[in-house]
Design an enzyme around this catalytic site. Structure first.
Site, PDB file in Angstrom:
ATOM      1  N   LYS A 107       2.143  -8.533  -1.863  1.00  0.00           N
ATOM      2  CA  LYS A 107       1.210  -8.389  -2.988  1.00  0.00           C
ATOM      3  C   LYS A 107       1.352  -9.526  -4.003  1.00  0.00           C
ATOM      4  CE  LYS A 107       0.290  -3.437  -2.758  1.00  0.00           C
ATOM      5  NZ  LYS A 107       1.130  -2.998  -1.620  1.00  0.00           N
TER       6      LYS A 107
HETATM    7  C1  LIG Z   1       0.645  -2.363  -0.444  1.00  0.00           C
HETATM    8  C2  LIG Z   1       1.510  -2.429   0.770  1.00  0.00           C
HETATM    9  C3  LIG Z   1       1.015  -2.200   2.080  1.00  0.00           C
HETATM   10  C4  LIG Z   1      -0.411  -1.791   2.340  1.00  0.00           C
HETATM   11  O1  LIG Z   1      -1.319  -2.849   2.151  1.00  0.00           O
HETATM   12  P1  LIG Z   1      -2.895  -2.556   2.061  1.00  0.00           P
HETATM   13  O2  LIG Z   1      -3.522  -3.853   1.770  1.00  0.00           O
HETATM   14  O3  LIG Z   1      -3.055  -1.545   0.975  1.00  0.00           O
HETATM   15  O4  LIG Z   1      -3.298  -2.001   3.400  1.00  0.00           O
HETATM   16  C5  LIG Z   1       1.869  -2.357   3.158  1.00  0.00           C
HETATM   17  N1  LIG Z   1       3.165  -2.674   2.973  1.00  0.00           N
HETATM   18  C6  LIG Z   1       3.691  -2.887   1.743  1.00  0.00           C
HETATM   19  C7  LIG Z   1       5.136  -3.210   1.610  1.00  0.00           C
HETATM   20  C8  LIG Z   1       2.889  -2.777   0.596  1.00  0.00           C
HETATM   21  O5  LIG Z   1       3.422  -2.975  -0.631  1.00  0.00           O
END
Ligand SMILES: *Cc1c(COP(=O)(O)O)cnc(C)c1O
Length: 441
Positions: A107
């Protein structure tokens, strides 16, 4: 580039307005009016391009003329200025480690890009803030989003960030990432659940008094400025992929489906990919949809891959939009499966024992899904996106492997800092008066 709302009841906007709005006024998601084509020349000679140049070429059509070239080049450079290695785990499976950014999760990439774009737009005089001197970014987090947003917006001029998190319900690493920055980052520790936090945020966005006095916006994952830059690492992975004539199968641990949707967008614009797997935990709304063509949202159930505990994935509508709601076109390139908690744990253990590679619980879901797919497609090879560093989930990982997970040097200092949060009851009035005070109203 114009963006329309998937609900088709709001006017089209440019990248700048879509970033500032977050969600379209009709509650739809913004979607680009056309999917740009990446030049064949770039794809064929990708190993000769720097990541910075690839990133600029990919983002430019989406940003249009809302950010000048030099500024956009600076923004993409800052967005991707950490390692994104492709690590061989088995003969057939490679791991794209997306966790070397400041908060150890993928993210970071979306949050860094969005914060810098918003920072640029705020500095422009034509952003009509009136008497409101600053933009306030308000976000609720169950753990990973808050840290990435806090870090991305840290010291961005003209932006105050207010993060609500549920007291006692985020990991200690995550809490330090939220509460130790200070300056323009304000962490509100709410006596309640994540849903309470989200409810307070939603309430603040529709409050008339706040609307008059504050310029409020959100930094959640449906924002185009967080979604679109997630395409970049799919290009970087292909650059590192040895056999260019046999593109990889890519498995993406999925919750809200923003990450995999960005990958599919990259593929539609010309990036070679053999197949996409959306790897889900017990939250199986999309795997069920791929079986039955019935989309039935559910309440989320709790798992050890908790960033994927989503019962109604917001971005899935964008995937349908890419394929013009044609199921057969979607199914030709995309499949989805649900991995049980037992299989997640045994995969994490086995891969560590046999290959000395430590997955986090989210990566373990992705790995198992890819492994299953390759069993029935033995002539292919693939990449799993490792979306978080295992240390972020050490409380789940350490008992499984019977060892401590070493803390990366990059966050050791932060873990020694004093937590600095503002404790608050789960009451909207308290949030509202905090926001008014912060804005000097
Ligand atoms: C947010 C997150 C996801 C999911 O990602 P999306 O884009 O919401 O499908 C998967 N793994 C981790 C570690 C995350 O923080």
């Amino acid at each position: 580039m114009k963006y329309f709302s998937t609900n088709h009841q709001s006017p089209e906007v440019d990248f700048k307005q879509a970033t500032i709005n977050g969600q379209a006024p009709d509650k739809g998601l913004y979607f680009p009016e056309r999917i740009p084509t990446i030049s064949k020349e770039l794809i064929e000679n990708i190993t000769q391009y720097s990541n910075e140049e690839i990133a600029y070429q990919v983002m430019k059509p989406y940003v249009g003329d809302t950010i000048p070239e030099l500024e956009l080049r600076r923004i993409v450079e800052e967005t991707i200025n950490f390692d994104i290695p492709l690590v061989k785990v088995t003969d057939a499976i490679y791991s794209l480690e997306l966790y070397h950014g400041p908060t150890l999760a993928f993210k970071d990439i979306g949050a860094r890009f969005m914060s810098r774009c918003l920072g640029y737009f705020v500095k422009q005089s034509d952003l009509n803030l009136g008497k409101k001197k600053k933009v306030t970014v308000l976000v609720a987090t169950s753990g990973d989003t808050g840290g990435a947003v806090a870090n991305g917006f840290y010291e961005v001029e003209g932006v105050e960030v207010v993060i609500l998190y549920p007291s006692g319900k985020v990991s200690s690493v995550q809490e330090k990432q939220l509460t130790t920055l200070g300056k323009n980052i304000h962490a509100l520790e709410i006596a309640g659940t994540f849903d309470d936090c989200q409810q307070m945020v939603k309430q603040a966005f529709i409050d008339e008094d706040l609307k008059q006095k504050l310029f409020l916006t959100s930094a959640n994952s449906i924002n185009v400025a967080r979604w679109l830059p997630q395409q970049l690492y799919y290009f970087f992975a292909y650059k590192l992929w040895a056999d260019k004539h046999k593109p990889p199968v890519i498995s993406v641990p999925s919750g809200n489906f923003g990450n995999i949707c960005a990958g599919i967008l990259a593929h539609q614009s010309g990036l070679p990919v053999q197949h996409f797997i959306a790897a889900c935990n017990a939250n199986d709304v999309v795997p069920n949809y791929m079986q039955s063509q019935q989309y039935v949202p559910k309440n989320a159930v709790a798992t050890i891959s908790n960033a994927m505990d989503v019962g109604n994935p917001s971005n899935f509508i964008r995937i349908l939009e890419i394929f013009h709601h044609q199921f057969t076109d979607l199914a030709a390139i995309f499949s989805s499966c649900s991995i049980s908690e037992d299989h997640t744990k045994s995969t994490l253990q086995t891969i560590y024992k046999n290959y000395h590679y430590l997955l986090d619980p989210h990566g373990a879901v992705g790995f198992k899904a890819l492994d299953q797919y390759l069993q029935s497609h033995p002539d292919q090879k693939g990449i799993v996106l490792e979306t978080a560093h295992p240390v972020k989930f050490y409380d789940a990982v350490e008992p499984l492997i019977g060892e401590l997970v070493p803390i990366p040097v990059s966050i050791q200092h932060q873990l020694t800092l004093q937590k600095n949060s503002i404790k608050m009851e789960a009451q909207s009035e308290m949030l509202n008066s905090f926001l008014l005070k912060l804005s000097g109203s």
